[in-house]
Design an enzyme around this catalytic site. Structure first.
Site, PDB file in Angstrom:
ATOM      1  N   CYS A  90      20.397  60.128  21.776  1.00 58.94           N
ATOM      2  CA  CYS A  90      19.502  61.244  21.464  1.00 58.94           C
ATOM      3  C   CYS A  90      18.861  61.046  20.097  1.00 58.94           C
ATOM      4  O   CYS A  90      19.442  61.387  19.071  1.00 58.94           O
ATOM      5  CB  CYS A  90      20.268  62.564  21.507  1.00 58.94           C
ATOM      6  SG  CYS A  90      19.229  63.988  21.159  1.00 58.94           S
ATOM      7  N   CYS A 115      18.252  64.248  18.182  1.00 58.17           N
ATOM      8  CA  CYS A 115      19.445  64.804  17.517  1.00 58.17           C
ATOM      9  C   CYS A 115      19.803  63.991  16.273  1.00 58.17           C
ATOM     10  O   CYS A 115      20.169  64.549  15.249  1.00 58.17           O
ATOM     11  CB  CYS A 115      20.670  64.762  18.430  1.00 58.17           C
ATOM     12  SG  CYS A 115      20.397  65.157  20.144  1.00 58.17           S
ATOM     13  N   ASP A 116      19.770  62.685  16.384  1.00 61.11           N
ATOM     14  CA  ASP A 116      20.401  61.843  15.362  1.00 61.11           C
ATOM     15  C   ASP A 116      19.432  61.015  14.516  1.00 61.11           C
ATOM     16  O   ASP A 116      19.836  60.451  13.500  1.00 61.11           O
ATOM     17  CB  ASP A 116      21.379  60.856  16.042  1.00 61.11           C
ATOM     18  CG  ASP A 116      22.510  61.595  16.749  1.00 61.11           C
ATOM     19  OD1 ASP A 116      22.846  62.703  16.317  1.00 61.11           O
ATOM     20  OD2 ASP A 116      23.050  61.053  17.736  1.00 61.11           O
TER      21      ASP A 116
END
Ligand code: NAP
Length: 350
Positions: A168, A171-172
């Site tokens: 992701c 997300c990261d």
């Protein structure tokens, strides 16, 4: 006793549905999943995909800063294992999930740490069976079992999860370890294009490793990626191994040509992002309600969380292969709770 509403799944959708149904005094029970080795390997442990990520910077209400005192007071002592002494980020994925779980519990939600492995939706009340062998009935069900990211299945992917291996980028991707460093994305679909393009904001170079000589992605997404000067494509290549060590995490990948397997190459990188699709966690449904061609539960009515079986509602990624965000999952969790509440009331079950 027949449950009024059973929530299956313990990501943002499940806990939000629990908070709302508990406050509506429907006495919900959440089956949060079992803590088994099989679930660990598949990435389907309790608390969902967010608990597999690190910092969460885009969930409204959790600005970056030192949240230690607040988190200390909000999370039960035995659930604080992920909390570090200082919080420079908004909130970590595991913390956010513990907070949602606690919030649901505060309103009286009952929580069972077990998997639902079988359901019979052909009759009402519905019949559910758990991994530990318990069988019970429920008037309404909210499906919130989410989806899991597909990985190639390399042991080295497992070794470096949360140490540079991710599925992701949204997300990261902004984490310090990826800033001004090369990173690798594997895949050739829209997700790979989107992740690679997103990562160019942070990384110095983004390698897309794709097993064929053309992308599956839509033309517009592919062109956007191909015209980005920070993106380099390694065509006709697969990942042999993610390289790294305990201290640094990911340091690179070894790729191999699909046309001439004797040719391999090492790409230095601090990150490896798998973008080869997701699989919804619907095995236990065994085709008893309508799913799309990829197995995601289908919402049957616009602006509602109804499924093809009356009394069964769906929320979060199990029914959404498009947005896949914590906040959208939480939003549909709330919708499913309200839909279930109104449906139960219409049945005279309050
Ligand atoms: P996808 O379209 O199924 O693409 C998966 C990619 O991963 C394919 O290129 C495939 O290669 C590759 N792949 C699969 N298994 C692999 C393996 N074992 N080894 C190496 N490569 C492998 O999945 P997706 O990109 O996640 O997209 C899913 C859906 O969401 C699509 O309908 C997409 O259009 C949509 N989506 C839309 C957007 C957007 O519009 N903004 C963004 C993301 C996703 P092959 O091509 O060789 O099969």
């Amino acid at each position: 006793m027949t449950e009024k509403v059973t929530i299956i799944g313990s990501g943002p959708a499940g806990w939000t549905a629990a908070i709302y149904t508990a406050r509506a005094e429907l006495n919900p029970v959440v089956y949060e999943g079992a803590e088994t080795e099989d679930n660990r390997l598949k990435g389907t442990l309790p608390l969902g995909q967010l608990s597999l990520t690190t910092e969460v910077e885009n969930f409204p209400g959790f600005p970056a800063g030192d949240m230690t005192a607040y988190l200390d007071s909000a999370i039960e002592p035995d659930k604080r294992m992920y909390m570090g002494p200082h919080h420079k980020h908004g909130v970590s994925g595991p913390e956010l999930m513990e907070l949602m779980r606690q919030q649901a519990k505060n309103f009286g939600t009952r929580i069972v740490t077990d998997d639902i492995v079988e359901v019979d939706l052909s009759q009402r009340p519905f019949v559910l069976k758990t991994l530990s062998g318990h069988q019970f009935t429920s008037h309404a069900i909210i499906l919130a079992t989410g989806a899991r990211a597909n990985y190639l299945g390399l042991p080295s992917e497992e070794t470096f999860k949360n140490k540079g291996v991710s599925a992701c980028a949204v997300c990261d991707g902004a984490l310090p370890r990826f800033r001004n460093k090369p990173v690798v994305v594997v895949g050739g679909g829209d997700s790979a294009m989107e992740e690679a393009t997103f990562l160019t904001k942070f990384a110095s170079v983004v390698y897309i490793v794709h097993r064929r000589d053309s992308f599956r992605a839509s033309r517009i997404m592919a062109e956007r990626a191909l015209s980005n000067h920070k993106i380099q494509v390694k065509w006709n290549s697969t990942i042999d191994e993610v390289l790294g060590d305990e201290q640094s995490g990911v340091t690179g990948v070894r790729i191999r040509s699909t046309q001439d397997p004797s040719r391999s190459e090492v790409l230095e990188a601090t990150g490896y992002f798998a973008a080869i699709g997701h699989t919804p966690n619907t095995d236990f449904l065994k085709g008893q309600l309508k799913t799309n061609e990829k197995g995601y539960v289908q919402w049957t009515t616009a602006q509602r969380t109804y499924t093809s079986v009356e009394g069964v509602f769906a929320a979060g990624d199990v029914a959404d292969d498009y947005f896949r965000q914590a906040i959208t999952a939480a939003g549909t969790g709330c919708m499913a709770a309200l839909d279930a509440e109104r449906w139960l009331a219409a049945q005279g079950i309050e």
